[in-house]
Enzyme design. Structure first.
Site: not given
Ligand code: OXD
Ligand code: MN
Length: 581
Positions: A67, A224, A247, A365
């Site tokens: 991201r 989240h 993480a 991933r």
């Molecule tokens: C994050 C994900 O970065 O879920 O939180 O990929």
């Molecule tokens: Mn996440």
């Protein structure tokens, strides 16, 4: 045909100029055609059909693996509505700057139209979105991560209540990469990246950034958070939602395997990343997982650390930026097996076991269907959602935060969530890392001013007398030599058992200035290699550490100026006075 949708797709097609436009229906034949085309253009490599049936391997551009928070913008009309923790661009400026990047961007490519539903089909909590993309990787991921195709168009009908998401890989240049959110229009534009969180627009962009704004306006919560059901030996299941920064082991906690010392306990996964919560008619908060799959970090996932995730991705799954063996299988660091001979790295180079290049990128991933998870909850697609008994906040903290504590009540719990911090994962073992404040683990994902978001949490708590209890956990506390004091993983269930005991009015605790901490014997440690002295340390609340902690939280709060809810300032003052600071 929904006229509003048709007009929007037509206007995007006219501007992006793809060779063809394909509306996806979500059928099996359709996705197999997409895979065939992706093999032809190099997007995917087919994996070993015997050992990994219907699995597909993808390598991304090496500059496009995570991201991009610095290129992610909230384009609200007013800058103040984005707040001090988001990047902001005026909507007019953003459109002027980024619309030209879409012009002709899909020449020579196919434009896919992906109607999708976030949440169980037909659920009153679910929401529809439509993503336009020129990436077959996005199509394949969205097919696993969302309910997409005809079912989504059926759910939408003639309504204009859907989130529009326009995505193009563009030229993948970081200089022309933007992830834009227009909360007032419920619209997302993403260009220049194919990476999950930037390009699978249903996930972070819609289900968190845009949905958090909708949730504020409509009186619900988009968070989240993982959602997990805990069944005790008497067969009673209660549900917990938990927010941790990236993480910190959300997927592992969501799929926890009960330790041998807790026979009769079962853990049921509802979701591993996002929770949408609404009040039910009984005044309780009910949560759904808006997603349909898991987009998890591969390195460190093994049959020991997370056997359920491992089993989930043995078929019908995608692997991105892991090592790739010449048998067509994935491999990553921390998989629990020796690196196989004849493997290529995520960059496509031959793997050298003596070299410094890792086989898998640290943010590589897997994408796997939730329905394949061995411990998926029988309730995970219940349109009503599951009732939430407890909310956990947590971070990665070498010191300061005890293994677990319970807040004094809702407003205090909101303060605890707002003050979450987590050490940057690069922090060396033994050293206290750099703490980044990550309120409710939403710092990168809140689509509006975080101060208003906290106010929304405070207001939500006033609506019911059946709010979940709020706790804070820290699995990562270290001793003076830098060793983790708590074993973590399955043993975390011992802590969850105390949490649920507290929710039913049991569970012994002592009152400290930060909240209720378990009494020395309240968490069962039988059979664990954790002696009473260590447990004492794990549960300790040290005045000098908390002085620094509250000072740091106070400094963070000053960013929000007058917009900080007075309730949070009060909570901070009360915490200080309980310590006598
Ligand atoms: C994050 C994900 O970065 O879920 O939180 O990929
Ligand atoms: Mn996440």
């Amino acid at each position: 045909m929904n006229q509003d949708l048709k007009q929007w797709v037509d206007s995007c097609a006219a501007h992006c100029q793809p060779d063809r436009v394909v509306w996806l229906d979500g059928s099996e034949e359709e996705i197999q055609r997409v895979y065939e085309d992706s093999v032809a253009d190099g997007t995917f490599v087919k994996m070993n059909e015997e050992t990994y049936p219907n699995c597909w391997y993808h390598r991304s551009d090496p500059s496009d693996v995570a991201r991009v928070e610095h290129l992610t913008f909230i384009c609200s009309e007013k800058e103040d509505d984005a707040g001090p923790t988001n990047n902001w661009m005026a909507p007019g400026d953003a459109k002027k700057k980024v619309w030209p990047l879409f012009e002709g961007a899909m020449k020579g490519r196919t434009m896919y139209v992906i109607p999708y539903v976030m949440g169980p089909l037909g659920s009153p909590i679910s929401k529809v979105g439509v993503e336009i993309t020129d990436s077959k990787y996005v199509v394949a991921n969205m097919r696993i991560m969302t309910r997409m195709g005809k079912a989504a168009l059926d759910q939408l009908g003639d309504s204009t209540d859907y989130c529009k998401g326009l995505h193009s890989l563009g030229d993948l240049s970081p200089d022309r990469r933007f992830i834009l959110h227009f909360p007032e229009d419920r619209e997302i534009w993403s260009v220049g990246s194919g990476y999950g969180g930037n390009a699978l627009l249903g996930k972070k962009c819609y289900a968190l950034r845009i949905a958090s704004v909708m949730a504020r306006d409509q009186g619900w919560l988009a968070e989240h958070m993982l959602i997990v059901g805990i069944e005790n030996p008497a067969g009673e299941t209660r549900y917990v939602a938990a927010a941790f920064p990236s993480a910190c082991g959300k997927t592992n906690l969501a799929m926890l395997v009960p330790p041998a010392s807790m026979p009769g306990w079962k853990v049921w996964t509802v979701g591993d990343d996002i929770a949408w919560m609404k009040f039910g008619p009984d005044g309780q908060l009910y949560a759904i997982n808006p997603e349909n799959g898991f987009f998890g970090v591969a390195p460190g996932t093994s049959t020991k650390t997370n056997p359920n995730a491992f089993k989930t991705v043995q078929k019908n799954s995608l692997f991105t930026n892991v090592g790739f063996t010449d048998d067509g299988e994935p491999w990553w660091e921390g998989m629990g097996t020796e690196p196989p001979a004849n493997m290529t790295t995520w960059k496509g180079a031959p793997y050298d076991p003596k070299g410094s290049e890792k086989a898998a990128h640290p943010n590589s991933r897997f994408t796997g269907p939730a329905s394949q998870c061995p411990c998926i909850s029988p309730e995970w697609e219940n349109p009503k959602g599951v009732p939430i008994s407890a909310i956990l906040f947590g971070g990665r903290r070498a010191s300061t935060n005890p293994l677990v504590f319970e807040s004094f009540g809702w407003d205090h719990g909101v303060f605890v969530g707002a003050a979450v911090g987590s050490e940057t994962t690069a922090a060396a073992i033994g050293k206290v890392g750099v703490v980044r404040r990550d309120p409710m683990a939403m710092l990168p994902f809140c689509g509006y001013n975080m101060a208003d978001y906290w106010k929304h949490w405070i207001e939500t708590g006033k609506k019911s007398d059946k709010m979940p209890r709020i706790f804070h956990v820290n699995w990562f506390r270290q001793d003076a030599d830098g060793n983790y004091m708590w074993p973590g993983f399955g043993e975390n269930l011992r802590v969850l058992a105390w949490v649920l005991d507290r929710c039913s009015g049991k569970g012994e605790a002592v009152e400290t200035p930060i909240g209720h901490v378990p009494t020395p014997g309240a968490i069962d440690t039988s059979g664990l290699d954790v002696d009473p002295k260590t447990m004492d340390q794990l549960l300790s609340v040290k005045k000098d550490e908390w002085k620094a902690e509250l000072d740091d939280q106070a400094e963070f709060f000053t960013k929000f100026g007058d917009r900080l809810p007075s309730e949070l300032q009060d909570q901070l003052n009360q915490a200080r006075s309980r310590f006598g600071f």
